[in-house]
Design a protein around this motif. Structure first.
Motif, PDB file in Angstrom:
ATOM      1  N   ALA A 133       0.829  -1.201   0.000  1.00 38.87           N
ATOM      2  CA  ALA A 133       0.000   0.000   0.000  1.00 38.87           C
ATOM      3  C   ALA A 133       0.862   1.249   0.000  1.00 38.87           C
ATOM      4  CB  ALA A 133      -0.914  -0.003   1.221  1.00 38.87           C
ATOM      5  N   GLU A 134       0.251   2.345  -0.457  1.00 34.25           N
ATOM      6  CA  GLU A 134       0.906   3.656  -0.361  1.00 34.25           C
ATOM      7  C   GLU A 134       1.051   4.071   1.085  1.00 34.25           C
ATOM      8  OE1 GLU A 134       1.094   6.916  -2.416  1.00 34.25           O
ATOM      9  OE2 GLU A 134       1.785   5.671  -4.061  1.00 34.25           O
ATOM     10  N   ARG A 135      -0.007   3.831   1.857  1.00 37.96           N
ATOM     11  CA  ARG A 135      -0.010   4.200   3.268  1.00 37.96           C
ATOM     12  C   ARG A 135      -0.609   3.064   4.080  1.00 37.96           C
ATOM     13  NH1 ARG A 135       3.080   7.051   1.725  1.00 37.96           N
ATOM     14  NH2 ARG A 135       3.147   9.326   1.568  1.00 37.96           N
ATOM     15  N   ALA A 136       0.028   2.737   5.196  1.00 41.53           N
ATOM     16  CA  ALA A 136      -0.475   1.666   6.059  1.00 41.53           C
ATOM     17  C   ALA A 136      -1.789   2.105   6.702  1.00 41.53           C
ATOM     18  CB  ALA A 136       0.558   1.336   7.133  1.00 41.53           C
ATOM     19  N   MET A 137      -2.809   1.207   6.638  1.00 38.00           N
ATOM     20  CA  MET A 137      -4.134   1.548   7.168  1.00 38.00           C
ATOM     21  C   MET A 137      -4.716   0.450   8.053  1.00 38.00           C
ATOM     22  SD  MET A 137      -5.796   3.062   3.620  1.00 38.00           S
ATOM     23  CE  MET A 137      -7.395   3.366   4.380  1.00 38.00           C
ATOM     24  N   ILE A 138      -3.998  -0.634   8.253  1.00 34.46           N
ATOM     25  CA  ILE A 138      -4.651  -1.788   8.882  1.00 34.46           C
ATOM     26  C   ILE A 138      -3.977  -2.263  10.174  1.00 34.46           C
ATOM     27  CG2 ILE A 138      -5.617  -2.653   6.736  1.00 34.46           C
ATOM     28  CD1 ILE A 138      -3.295  -4.580   6.575  1.00 34.46           C
ATOM     29  N   GLY A 139      -2.969  -1.548  10.659  1.00 37.10           N
ATOM     30  CA  GLY A 139      -2.302  -1.998  11.870  1.00 37.10           C
ATOM     31  C   GLY A 139      -1.323  -3.119  11.593  1.00 37.10           C
TER      32      GLY A 139
END
Length: 562
Positions: A133-139
């Motif tokens: 991903a471009e940015r971590a969003m899920i922990g």
């Protein structure tokens, strides 16, 4: 479950030292791991290296274009080769066959990714997750990768704007720098996420949708009764769903939405199908009655697939009324015939026969001889089911006298093979099935029907292994075509095969699964027949109490056994 050959494996040397620690973390049950960075090639190459080191079966699914965890499930199911990719039950059952599986979620910056991971973790133990991903969003564990500057976006072809609005990608290609593209399957193109975000700001969706419409016309024919082609994939569904929301012409928008709803029904997401179709009806109140009818018809089929018989019939009648008001005889004939097909699949012979008669009259009114041939053949198939073999022979002869396309000829030959089997003429049945395969047609429903008849013939001839193999192939193809009633019938056939072999416990298990499927889809005639088979089995091995319970349940079903 091997990764596709097109996924990049050329890992930059600077990232090589990260592989072992991340693979070891997954082996310890940690995660999910997010590989955070802007370069899709580097992220994927590192994910593949982790998979190779870990040595687990691996699935790769790219989630760009997804709006929810349900969309993501479709793509995971497709990547895993599950015939009904949108069914959580089917995907979970497939994953449980492989106790340790690594799932690589590419372009995982979507709403619902965390919920998707939680859903599958709740169904299957031992899954490992690597999210790119471009940015971590899920922990979980985040591994930041070096940033990759976005190349120049000047002087790009017009197609780049379409790719920006449809991040799941499009078929075909255009001269776009490799540095701007995301790796996807051959024959398709997709932009890397950051490039798409930049370009979509200056792209007008309606104009793009109008230019893309011809690219998807072959899929939009699903809205008016065409059969599903094998090459249609989930990314196509995401595209036509979007077309249905942004096309300016309400008729085109309705067709696109109806086709999207049909694909969702076929692929096991019945609730999502109804939501999409209801949205299409609200948006397209200015569409012609014929276009609105395609939405009602698709909604009827979604309700029928879920076993809601009364509601499905009401939606079908609504669609028929719209077509009559528009005097659209051709589409009304097609819808009436397809509805008769659906009734025939449920063993409702009288209702299906009435539907074929109505459709045939409409086709004759239009001078459509191909449609006439199809309705005569459908009526002949019903006659075989009802044991009216002389009538079936006459009807098949009438259908054969009319010039028809290869698909219809193949369907007729499959029916003639069934007639031959009913007469005990196994050699003729085998010859007709061989002729039916001549066209090499790539339609899931046709393949399924062929496999099913081969299975019936093999069972008649005592060739149990071949019967099982053909039945399993039929189930896969019926699942791909969304023909859920037929899956129940084939599951019962597996029980019959096992019973013929003397494997009574296995037969009982298959019958129980068939019963569950038939209850789910509201196939009462099929259910009664399965219960009759199960009763015969129980009578030979079980206590009288169990047999009497089955007989009592049979009496509550107010349908004839056929």
């Amino acid at each position: 479950m091997d990764l596709p050959a097109w996924i990049p494996t050329d890992l930059p040397e600077a990232l090589a030292s990260r592989v072992d620690p991340l693979a070891e973390a997954l082996a310890r049950g940690e995660g999910p791991i997010t590989l955070e960075g802007s370069d899709p090639h580097d992220r994927l190459a590192l994910a593949v290296a982790i998979s190779t080191t870990l040595g687990w079966p691996t699935i790769h699914a790219r989630l760009a274009g997804c709006r929810s965890s349900a969309d993501g499930l479709l793509l995971i199911g497709q990547a895993a080769g599950v015939p009904v990719p949108g069914s959580a039950v089917a995907v979970g059952a497939h994953l449980r066959l492989h106790p340790k599986t690594l799932i690589i979620l590419d372009d995982a910056d979507i709403p619902g990714c965390r919920a998707l991971i939680a859903q599958l973790n709740g169904m299957v133990s031992g899954l490992g997750w690597v999210c790119c991903a471009e940015r971590a969003m899920i922990g979980g564990i985040t591994e930041a990768l070096p940033e990759s500057p976005l190349p120049n976006l000047d002087d790009l072809p017009e197609r780049a704007g379409a790719l920006a609005l449809l991040p799941a990608g499009l078929p075909g290609d255009a001269p776009i720098s490799e540095a701007l593209l995301h790796p996807v399957r051959p024959g398709r193109q997709a932009l890397r996420w950051d490039a798409a975000l930049m370009l979509r700001r200056s792209t007008e969706p309606t104009r793009v949708a109008e230019r893309l419409l011809p690219l998807f016309e072959h899929i939009l024919t699903l809205a008016v009764g065409a059969s599903l082609q094998s090459e249609v994939i989930v990314e196509d569904l995401l595209a036509i769903r979007w077309l249905g929301e942004v096309l300016a012409d309400p008729d085109d928008a309705a067709r696109a939405t109806a086709a999207a709803g049909r694909l969702l029904t076929i692929w096991g997401q019945l609730g999502a199908a109804r939501t999409v179709l209801e949205g299409g009806l609200r948006r397209n109140t200015r569409a012609t009655p014929s276009a609105r009818a395609t939405l009602r018809w698709a909604e009827a089929d979604a309700l029928l697939a879920s076993g809601a018989w009364a509601s499905a019939t009401a939606r079908y009648e609504d669609a028929a009324a719209l077509l009559r008001s528009a005097r659209d005889v051709e589409l009304l004939a097609m819808m009436t015939r397809r509805w008769a097909d659906a009734l025939a699949a449920r063993g409702l012979i009288e209702e299906a026969s009435q539907g074929y008669r109505e459709a045939q009259a409409l086709y004759r009114q239009r001078g459509n001889t191909i449609g006439v041939a199809a309705t005569i053949r459908g009526t002949a198939d019903l006659a075989v089911s009802a044991g009216e073999l002389m009538s079936a022979q006459t009807l098949y002869d009438q259908a054969a006298a009319i010039a028809a396309p290869a698909v219809e000829v193949a369907n007729r030959r499959i029916g003639q093979a069934s007639l031959a089997m009913a007469r005990g003429a196994h050699g003729r049945a085998a010859a007709m099935l061989l002729k039916a395969e001549d066209g090499d047609l790539d339609l899931p429903s046709l393949k399924a029907n062929l496999s099913r008849r081969h299975a019936d013939l093999a069972l008649c001839q005592g060739e149990h292994r071949q019967a099982r193999e053909h039945t399993a192939a039929a189930i896969r193809s019926y699942a791909r075509a969304g023909e859920r009633c037929a899956i129940g019938h084939c599951t019962r056939l597996l029980g019959d095969i096992a019973a013929a072999e003397g494997r009574l416990s296995v037969a009982s298990t298959h019958y129980q699964r068939a019963i569950a499927l038939q209850v789910e889809v509201g196939d009462l005639v099929g259910l009664r027949r399965t219960l009759t088979h199960a009763e015969a089995l129980e009578s030979s091995v079980a206590t009288s109490e169990r047999t009497e319970r089955l007989r009592g349940f049979l009496k509550t079903l107010k349908v004839d056994s056929r």
